[in-house]
Design a protein around this motif. Structure first.
Motif, PDB file in Angstrom:
ATOM      1  N   LEU A   1       0.834  -1.204   0.000  1.00  0.00           N
ATOM      2  CA  LEU A   1       0.000   0.000   0.000  1.00  0.00           C
ATOM      3  C   LEU A   1       0.871   1.257   0.000  1.00  0.00           C
ATOM      4  N   ASP A   2       1.923   1.249   0.797  1.00  0.00           N
ATOM      5  CA  ASP A   2       2.835   2.396   0.828  1.00  0.00           C
ATOM      6  C   ASP A   2       3.485   2.604  -0.538  1.00  0.00           C
ATOM      7  N   ASP A   3       3.903   1.509  -1.157  1.00  0.00           N
ATOM      8  CA  ASP A   3       4.543   1.603  -2.470  1.00  0.00           C
ATOM      9  C   ASP A   3       3.583   2.147  -3.528  1.00  0.00           C
ATOM     10  N   ALA A   4       2.293   1.847  -3.347  1.00  0.00           N
ATOM     11  CA  ALA A   4       1.278   2.295  -4.305  1.00  0.00           C
ATOM     12  C   ALA A   4       0.740   3.682  -3.974  1.00  0.00           C
ATOM     13  N   GLY A   5       1.227   4.269  -2.880  1.00  0.00           N
ATOM     14  CA  GLY A   5       0.761   5.590  -2.477  1.00  0.00           C
ATOM     15  C   GLY A   5      -0.653   5.597  -1.942  1.00  0.00           C
ATOM     16  N   LEU A   6      -1.081   4.467  -1.367  1.00  0.00           N
ATOM     17  CA  LEU A   6      -2.432   4.341  -0.823  1.00  0.00           C
ATOM     18  C   LEU A   6      -2.369   4.274   0.695  1.00  0.00           C
ATOM     19  N   SER A   7      -3.368   4.853   1.353  1.00  0.00           N
ATOM     20  CA  SER A   7      -3.299   4.907   2.819  1.00  0.00           C
ATOM     21  C   SER A   7      -4.651   4.653   3.487  1.00  0.00           C
ATOM     22  N   PRO A   8      -5.294   3.527   3.199  1.00  0.00           N
ATOM     23  CA  PRO A   8      -6.493   3.192   3.966  1.00  0.00           C
ATOM     24  C   PRO A   8      -6.095   2.833   5.391  1.00  0.00           C
ATOM     25  N   PHE A   9      -7.047   2.861   6.300  1.00  0.00           N
ATOM     26  CA  PHE A   9      -6.775   2.356   7.636  1.00  0.00           C
ATOM     27  C   PHE A   9      -6.588   0.848   7.556  1.00  0.00           C
ATOM     28  N   LEU A  10      -5.790   0.312   8.485  1.00  0.00           N
ATOM     29  CA  LEU A  10      -5.483  -1.114   8.485  1.00  0.00           C
ATOM     30  C   LEU A  10      -6.205  -1.817   9.630  1.00  0.00           C
ATOM     31  N   MET A  11      -6.553  -3.089   9.386  1.00  0.00           N
ATOM     32  CA  MET A  11      -7.376  -3.851  10.318  1.00  0.00           C
ATOM     33  C   MET A  11      -6.882  -5.298  10.383  1.00  0.00           C
ATOM     34  N   THR A  12      -6.791  -5.853  11.588  1.00  0.00           N
ATOM     35  CA  THR A  12      -6.439  -7.267  11.742  1.00  0.00           C
ATOM     36  C   THR A  12      -7.366  -7.927  12.750  1.00  0.00           C
ATOM     37  N   GLN A  13      -7.862  -9.109  12.386  1.00  0.00           N
ATOM     38  CA  GLN A  13      -8.676  -9.912  13.298  1.00  0.00           C
ATOM     39  C   GLN A  13      -8.320 -11.398  13.086  1.00  0.00           C
ATOM     40  N   PRO A  14      -7.180 -11.839  13.634  1.00  0.00           N
ATOM     41  CA  PRO A  14      -6.730 -13.219  13.418  1.00  0.00           C
ATOM     42  C   PRO A  14      -7.588 -14.215  14.191  1.00  0.00           C
ATOM     43  N   ASN A  15      -7.391 -15.515  13.893  1.00  0.00           N
ATOM     44  CA  ASN A  15      -8.031 -16.501  14.752  1.00  0.00           C
ATOM     45  C   ASN A  15      -7.158 -16.747  15.980  1.00  0.00           C
ATOM     46  N   GLY A  16      -7.699 -17.491  16.925  1.00  0.00           N
ATOM     47  CA  GLY A  16      -7.013 -17.672  18.197  1.00  0.00           C
ATOM     48  C   GLY A  16      -6.329 -19.004  18.357  1.00  0.00           C
ATOM     49  N   PHE A  17      -5.864 -19.592  17.238  1.00  0.00           N
ATOM     50  CA  PHE A  17      -5.239 -20.911  17.291  1.00  0.00           C
ATOM     51  C   PHE A  17      -3.907 -20.898  16.546  1.00  0.00           C
ATOM     52  N   PHE A  18      -2.861 -21.359  17.198  1.00  0.00           N
ATOM     53  CA  PHE A  18      -1.577 -21.451  16.517  1.00  0.00           C
ATOM     54  C   PHE A  18      -1.616 -22.557  15.464  1.00  0.00           C
ATOM     55  N   CYS A  19      -1.270 -22.195  14.247  1.00  0.00           N
ATOM     56  CA  CYS A  19      -1.237 -23.174  13.145  1.00  0.00           C
ATOM     57  C   CYS A  19      -0.030 -22.871  12.253  1.00  0.00           C
ATOM     58  N   PRO A  20       1.190 -22.943  12.809  1.00  0.00           N
ATOM     59  CA  PRO A  20       2.383 -22.600  12.029  1.00  0.00           C
ATOM     60  C   PRO A  20       2.563 -23.535  10.835  1.00  0.00           C
ATOM     61  N   GLY A  21       2.959 -22.962   9.709  1.00  0.00           N
ATOM     62  CA  GLY A  21       3.210 -23.752   8.515  1.00  0.00           C
ATOM     63  C   GLY A  21       1.975 -24.116   7.731  1.00  0.00           C
ATOM     64  N   ALA A  22       0.825 -23.602   8.111  1.00  0.00           N
ATOM     65  CA  ALA A  22      -0.411 -23.944   7.413  1.00  0.00           C
ATOM     66  C   ALA A  22      -0.397 -23.399   5.997  1.00  0.00           C
ATOM     67  N   GLY A  23      -1.084 -24.092   5.113  1.00  0.00           N
ATOM     68  CA  GLY A  23      -1.245 -23.628   3.741  1.00  0.00           C
ATOM     69  C   GLY A  23      -2.360 -22.600   3.657  1.00  0.00           C
ATOM     70  N   LYS A  24      -2.946 -22.456   2.498  1.00  0.00           N
ATOM     71  CA  LYS A  24      -3.914 -21.384   2.281  1.00  0.00           C
ATOM     72  C   LYS A  24      -5.218 -21.553   3.057  1.00  0.00           C
ATOM     73  N   TYR A  25      -5.485 -22.782   3.497  1.00  0.00           N
ATOM     74  CA  TYR A  25      -6.696 -22.998   4.285  1.00  0.00           C
ATOM     75  C   TYR A  25      -6.476 -22.780   5.777  1.00  0.00           C
TER      76      TYR A  25
END
Length: 363
Positions: free
Chosen positions: A225-249
């Protein structure tokens, strides 16, 4: 004086989101884990109301409608035609959310999500028709803002943003992706740029991946976004489970999903670390998704209490970093009172056996 809306609050500093409604409802016995549809809002409205109140007391500035998976095509596919209507469930979800929001000067977010019509290849017109059905009750009821969440494909969320903007309501858009990008291999950074160019006021990620992966993903999004000159507000809402190495699902590919995820649950201290990390990256809407309980949201509010200028009501019975343990009658428990102990603890699962099922990171 009029109440501040989402963009004003983000401009002023920080908004704490709520947690995982559908996972919490399933654990409490009110939702079917096979389909995750929101009929609980008409079947057990008091249960939904109580959960909203717990998140509000934990420090959430937002009450999000429990309307996930409420598109009409989804409801018809699961229940058959004319059993539950998108309008009925969305109205009920809104009314519950608004009642609770008034108790704490919170904002009501109308939640819309992906629909089967996209995966079935029915095309943009059919998909946007389903999106409009999800939006109608929120337009009528005048929600404070909209969240398009849990989308797997940036193309579909672009279509949803396009429709949502027609309502004149502020739009937040979050993809359920990690650093590897969406299901069509569009990189995370490009996804963020496309959401911003589509007109979303707030962009980010939700669910599917744990806090650690989410930090990496939002960092890539911000860089693009910075490289594109765009500045929307940012938002994160992860899940509450550790799943290191997971694929796209993400966590869906964990062999424990959905009924034995407890050993993977993040601690409140993991959430402290997550909240500080994304705040330092510039994220100003910070919450959680599936697996985030009220005590996790309290951890966000406590970690960022100085920035917010207040502690949440739920902290009346809780001193951050285990300081309440100073009152324990046991010497060895009193020794655990303090940040150094909890910040450096690596929790045990309590099981001596190795996992019985292999984890396939390709899914």
């Amino acid at each position: 004086m009029s109440r501040k809306g989402l963009l004003e609050r983000l401009q002023d500093g920080l908004v704490v989101g709520d947690g995982g409604l559908i996972f919490a409802m399933e654990r409490r016995g009110y939702m079917n884990a096979g389909v995750w549809t929101p009929e609980v809002v008409v079947e057990h409205p008091e249960a939904v109301k109580q959960l909203h109140r717990e998140f509000l007391r934990a420090g959430s500035d937002v009450v999000q409608t429990l309307t996930f998976n409420g598109s009409q095509d989804k409801l018809n596919k699961i229940f058959g035609n004319n059993v539950h209507s998108c309008q009925q469930l969305s109205d009920a979800g809104y009314n519950i959310a608004r009642e609770v929001a008034k108790e704490g000067n919170a904002l009501v977010a109308g939640s819309i999500s992906q629909c089967p019509s996209y995966i079935e290849g029915k095309g943009k017109a059919a998909v946007q028709a389903q999106t409009r059905e999800q939006l109608k009750p929120f337009m009528k009821n005048k929600v404070d803002f909209l969240i398009a969440e849990f989308f797997f494909h940036v193309e579909e969320i672009e279509w949803a943003i396009e429709e949502a903007l027609k309502t004149g309501i502020v739009v937040a858009a979050t993809l359920a992706i990690g650093v590897k990008g969406d299901m069509n291999n569009v990189p995370a950074g490009e996804c963020a740029v496309r959401m911003a160019k589509a007109g979303a006021h707030v962009v980010g990620v939700n669910c599917m991946f744990d806090p650690d992966e989410t930090v990496k993903t939002i960092k890539e999004m911000k860089t693009a976004l910075d490289d594109a000159g765009l500045s929307p507000f940012l938002m994160t809402q992860p899940n509450g489970f550790f799943c290191p190495g997971a694929g796209k699902y993400g966590y869906l590919s964990c062999p424990e999903f959905p009924f034995a995820m407890e050993p993977r649950v993040v601690t409140r201290f993991d959430v402290h670390r997550y909240a500080r990390a994304v705040y330092n990256l510039g994220v100003r809407y910070i919450g959680g998704c599936c697996g985030f309980e009220p005590y996790h949201i309290r951890a966000i509010a406590e970690e960022l209490a100085e920035e917010r200028g207040k502690m949440p009501p739920a902290s009346d019975k809780h001193k951050p970093w285990g300081k309440c343990l100073e009152l324990s009658y046991l010497d060895f428990v009193r020794e655990r009172a303090g940040r150094n102990y909890w910040e450096n603890l690596v929790p045990s699962s309590g099981r001596f056996q190795p996992p019985s099922h292999g984890f396939n990171p390709s899914t």
